[in-house]
Each structure stands twice: as structure tokens, then as C-alpha cells.
Design a protein around this motif. Structure first.
Motif, PDB file in Angstrom:
ATOM      1  N   ARG A   1      -2.336  19.709  13.154  1.00  0.00           N
ATOM      2  CA  ARG A   1      -1.118  18.981  12.817  1.00  0.00           C
ATOM      3  C   ARG A   1      -1.466  17.819  11.889  1.00  0.00           C
ATOM      4  O   ARG A   1      -2.389  17.045  12.171  1.00  0.00           O
ATOM      5  N   ASP A   2      -0.772  17.731  10.797  1.00  0.00           N
ATOM      6  CA  ASP A   2      -0.945  16.657   9.823  1.00  0.00           C
ATOM      7  C   ASP A   2      -2.409  16.517   9.402  1.00  0.00           C
ATOM      8  O   ASP A   2      -2.942  17.403   8.759  1.00  0.00           O
ATOM      9  N   LEU A   3      -3.076  15.427   9.810  1.00  0.00           N
ATOM     10  CA  LEU A   3      -4.451  15.168   9.383  1.00  0.00           C
ATOM     11  C   LEU A   3      -5.483  15.602  10.414  1.00  0.00           C
ATOM     12  O   LEU A   3      -6.692  15.438  10.189  1.00  0.00           O
TER      13      LEU A   3
ATOM     14  N   GLY B   1      -1.976  -0.961  -7.227  1.00  0.00           N
ATOM     15  CA  GLY B   1      -0.721  -0.238  -7.055  1.00  0.00           C
ATOM     16  C   GLY B   1      -0.859   1.268  -7.076  1.00  0.00           C
ATOM     17  O   GLY B   1       0.114   1.989  -7.326  1.00  0.00           O
ATOM     18  N   GLU B   2      -2.062   1.754  -6.829  1.00  0.00           N
ATOM     19  CA  GLU B   2      -2.321   3.196  -6.878  1.00  0.00           C
ATOM     20  C   GLU B   2      -1.770   3.895  -5.642  1.00  0.00           C
ATOM     21  O   GLU B   2      -1.951   3.433  -4.515  1.00  0.00           O
ATOM     22  N   GLU B   3      -1.086   5.013  -5.844  1.00  0.00           N
ATOM     23  CA  GLU B   3      -0.636   5.819  -4.713  1.00  0.00           C
ATOM     24  C   GLU B   3      -1.816   6.630  -4.205  1.00  0.00           C
ATOM     25  O   GLU B   3      -2.482   7.322  -4.975  1.00  0.00           O
ATOM     26  N   VAL B   4      -2.094   6.541  -2.927  1.00  0.00           N
ATOM     27  CA  VAL B   4      -3.259   7.195  -2.345  1.00  0.00           C
ATOM     28  C   VAL B   4      -2.848   8.530  -1.723  1.00  0.00           C
ATOM     29  O   VAL B   4      -1.954   8.578  -0.866  1.00  0.00           O
ATOM     30  N   LEU B   5      -3.499   9.581  -2.157  1.00  0.00           N
ATOM     31  CA  LEU B   5      -3.226  10.905  -1.608  1.00  0.00           C
ATOM     32  C   LEU B   5      -4.089  11.124  -0.375  1.00  0.00           C
ATOM     33  O   LEU B   5      -5.323  11.106  -0.456  1.00  0.00           O
ATOM     34  N   ILE B   6      -3.468  11.305   0.780  1.00  0.00           N
ATOM     35  CA  ILE B   6      -4.165  11.495   2.047  1.00  0.00           C
ATOM     36  C   ILE B   6      -3.910  12.913   2.550  1.00  0.00           C
ATOM     37  O   ILE B   6      -2.758  13.312   2.747  1.00  0.00           O
ATOM     38  N   GLU B   7      -4.989  13.663   2.788  1.00  0.00           N
ATOM     39  CA  GLU B   7      -4.870  15.045   3.258  1.00  0.00           C
ATOM     40  C   GLU B   7      -5.908  15.305   4.343  1.00  0.00           C
ATOM     41  O   GLU B   7      -6.894  14.567   4.471  1.00  0.00           O
ATOM     42  N   PRO B   8      -5.721  16.371   5.124  1.00  0.00           N
ATOM     43  CA  PRO B   8      -6.762  16.738   6.109  1.00  0.00           C
ATOM     44  C   PRO B   8      -7.981  17.289   5.391  1.00  0.00           C
ATOM     45  O   PRO B   8      -7.881  17.780   4.256  1.00  0.00           O
ATOM     46  N   ILE B   9      -9.147  17.188   6.022  1.00  0.00           N
ATOM     47  CA  ILE B   9     -10.353  17.729   5.398  1.00  0.00           C
ATOM     48  C   ILE B   9     -10.209  19.228   5.199  1.00  0.00           C
ATOM     49  O   ILE B   9      -9.513  19.916   5.948  1.00  0.00           O
ATOM     50  N   ARG B  10     -10.890  19.747   4.191  1.00  0.00           N
ATOM     51  CA  ARG B  10     -10.781  21.152   3.821  1.00  0.00           C
ATOM     52  C   ARG B  10     -11.714  22.025   4.650  1.00  0.00           C
ATOM     53  O   ARG B  10     -12.600  21.536   5.338  1.00  0.00           O
ATOM     54  N   ASN B  11     -11.494  23.322   4.520  1.00  0.00           N
ATOM     55  CA  ASN B  11     -12.325  24.344   5.174  1.00  0.00           C
ATOM     56  C   ASN B  11     -12.151  24.382   6.686  1.00  0.00           C
ATOM     57  O   ASN B  11     -12.972  24.979   7.390  1.00  0.00           O
TER      58      ASN B  11
ATOM     59  N   LEU C   1       0.853  -1.184   0.000  1.00  0.00           N
ATOM     60  CA  LEU C   1       0.000   0.000   0.000  1.00  0.00           C
ATOM     61  C   LEU C   1       0.888   1.233   0.000  1.00  0.00           C
ATOM     62  O   LEU C   1       1.738   1.396   0.891  1.00  0.00           O
ATOM     63  N   ARG C   2       0.690   2.084  -0.981  1.00  0.00           N
ATOM     64  CA  ARG C   2       1.515   3.289  -1.129  1.00  0.00           C
ATOM     65  C   ARG C   2       0.677   4.511  -0.785  1.00  0.00           C
ATOM     66  O   ARG C   2      -0.372   4.746  -1.385  1.00  0.00           O
ATOM     67  N   LEU C   3       1.157   5.287   0.181  1.00  0.00           N
ATOM     68  CA  LEU C   3       0.439   6.470   0.639  1.00  0.00           C
ATOM     69  C   LEU C   3       1.300   7.724   0.485  1.00  0.00           C
ATOM     70  O   LEU C   3       2.503   7.700   0.757  1.00  0.00           O
ATOM     71  N   LYS C   4       0.663   8.796   0.072  1.00  0.00           N
ATOM     72  CA  LYS C   4       1.295  10.114   0.015  1.00  0.00           C
ATOM     73  C   LYS C   4       0.516  11.009   0.957  1.00  0.00           C
ATOM     74  O   LYS C   4      -0.624  11.381   0.669  1.00  0.00           O
TER      75      LYS C   4
END
Length: 227
Positions: free
Chosen positions: A98-100, A83-93, A3-6
Motif C-alpha cells: 500500500r502506497d510506499l 520550491g522543487e516538487e519532490v516525487l515520492i514513490e515506493p522502492i522498485r523491484n 514543501l511540495r510533495l507528489k
């Protein structure tokens, strides 16, 4: 499989950056368990929110490839399989702590200011099954903030947002709530109900299928009748 995470990383007001992780996929792995694996075995400084791990508390919402998801319910298998790299970000607005992890105190304070709880004065606390089914969706909201994070109109400072109107719908429809006029004032004057764009984006991302946009339209119709 791997599992590939960004993952987007940020601490306070410091500049954000992205960090890549690769972890072995385990059967039944969710994105939340993947984040826990990273925190336990690779980088203990990674910050994110979670609690029940059962899709009930709503605290683990993150952005996954641009869409708000409950990390505890999002299966990792499809991403690892292809093999998809998953983009993980904090919710918007929301302001990033810190981080997520984001600051949700504003939501809590608005729930208090709009007094989103029943003011029951009726002697009989029961409601008929038909009405119960009508307000069931509204009652299913778990305050996960997915709709708030995906709504383009919440950037307008005075617009309450789909989460709050979904809650208000329940109280406006509930016959045990005797302060209907107050609810009208809260929705229209305090929440700017009619500023909704009717874009249906909140409907698309709600993990509990509350359909806030649908409830907002029904609430508008009810308000027009009431006024």
C-alpha cells in the motif's frame, strides 16, 4: 517556505495514482517527518514504513526523484528552499502492499535460505584488526533494500542481488566461518554471482557506503582463487 510533495498512492492491486501535498517547512524537517506530518494532519490513510528514525534500521527507504533514499536521513530543506516538487514513490523491484510500503518477505526468506549468519566453530572468536577493517563495510549493511531496488539485474529471477553478496562477502572472508565450500556454492549456484553487470549502481545509492559492487568484484576474485 512550503514543501511540495507528489506521492504515488496504491492499495493492493488497484490502479496507482499520484497525489500532491503542500506542507509548511519546519526547521530540521526530513522527508520522513514530512510524511508523518501528512499522515497526522492531512491524510491518515497514507502508508509508509519507519521505525528508528536514525538511519539504522533501514525500514524507511523510498524512491525520491527516482533514487532510493532513507526518508529519515533525507533533509527537506533543499527541496523547500528551491520550491522543487519532490516525487515520492515506493522502492522498485518489490510488490507494493500500500502506497510506499512494499513486501520485503522475499528478502527475509532469502536471508534464511542462504543462512546469512556466522557458523562459528573456531575456539578463538577473535579476528585480527586488519581483517576486521576489511569486512567492516559488509557488516555495515542495514538491509535497507536500496541496492536491491536500484539493481537492474535483480529482475532476473535467480539473481540474488547486491544485498546478499555483500553479506556473503563477510562470511567468506571471516576465518571463523569453516563452511567455505558452502559459501562458494551459495554465491555461484544459488545466487548466480557471475550474473552481476558491474554497473556500480548499488554503490551509488547505498546510504551506508557498503559498496556492494566493489565487494562483489572482490568476492569473484576470492571465488576464482578458491576454485
Amino acid at each position: 517556505m512550503v514543501l511540495r510533495l507528489k506521492i504515488r498512492r496504491q492499495e493492493g492491486t488497484k490502479e496507482a495514482y499520484y497525489q500532491r501535498f503542500e506542507i509548511p517547512y519546519q526547521e530540521g524537517m526530513t522527508l520522513l517527518s514530512a510524511l508523518q506530518k501528512i499522515k497526522e494532519d492531512i491524510d491518515p490513510s497514507l502508508s509508509f514504513r519507519h521505525f528508528c528514525r536514525a538511519g539504522i534500521c533501514g525500514t524507511c527507504t523510498i524512491m525520491v526523484n527516482g533514487f532510493p533514499k532513507l526518508a529519515c536521513k533525507e533533509q527537506a530543506l533543499p527541496y523547500a528552499l528551491f520550491g522543487e516538487e519532490v516525487l515520492i514513490e515506493p522502492i522498485r523491484n518489490f510488490k507494493v502492499i500500500r502506497d510506499l510500503a512494499v513486501d520485503n518477505e522475499g528478502v527475509i526468506e532469502r536471508v534464511k535460505s542462504l543462512r546469512l549468519w556466522i557458523r562459528e566453530q573456531a575456539k578463538d572468536p577473535r579476528i585480527n584488526p586488519e581483517l576486521s577493517r576489511k569486512i567492516e563495510n559488509s557488516a555495515d549493511c542495514i538491509l535497507c533494500l536500496a541496492c536491491q531496488s536500484y539493481c537492474p539485474q535483480v529482475l532476473e529471477e535467480n539473481y540474488a542481488g547486491p544485498l546478499f553478496f555483500a553479506k556473503l562477502f563477510r562470511f567468506f572472508q571471516d576465518p571463523r566461518e569453516e563452511e567455505k565450500e558452502l559459501r562458494v556454492n551459495q554465491a555461484i549456484k544459488e545466487g548466480n554471482l557471475y550474473h552481476c553487470l558491474s554497473c556500480n549502481k548499488c554503490n551509488l545509492v547505498c546510504p551506508k557506503e557498503v559498496e556492494p559492487a566493489t565487494l562483489i568484484r572482490e568476492l569473484m576474485q576470492s571465488m576464482d582463487v578458491a576454485s
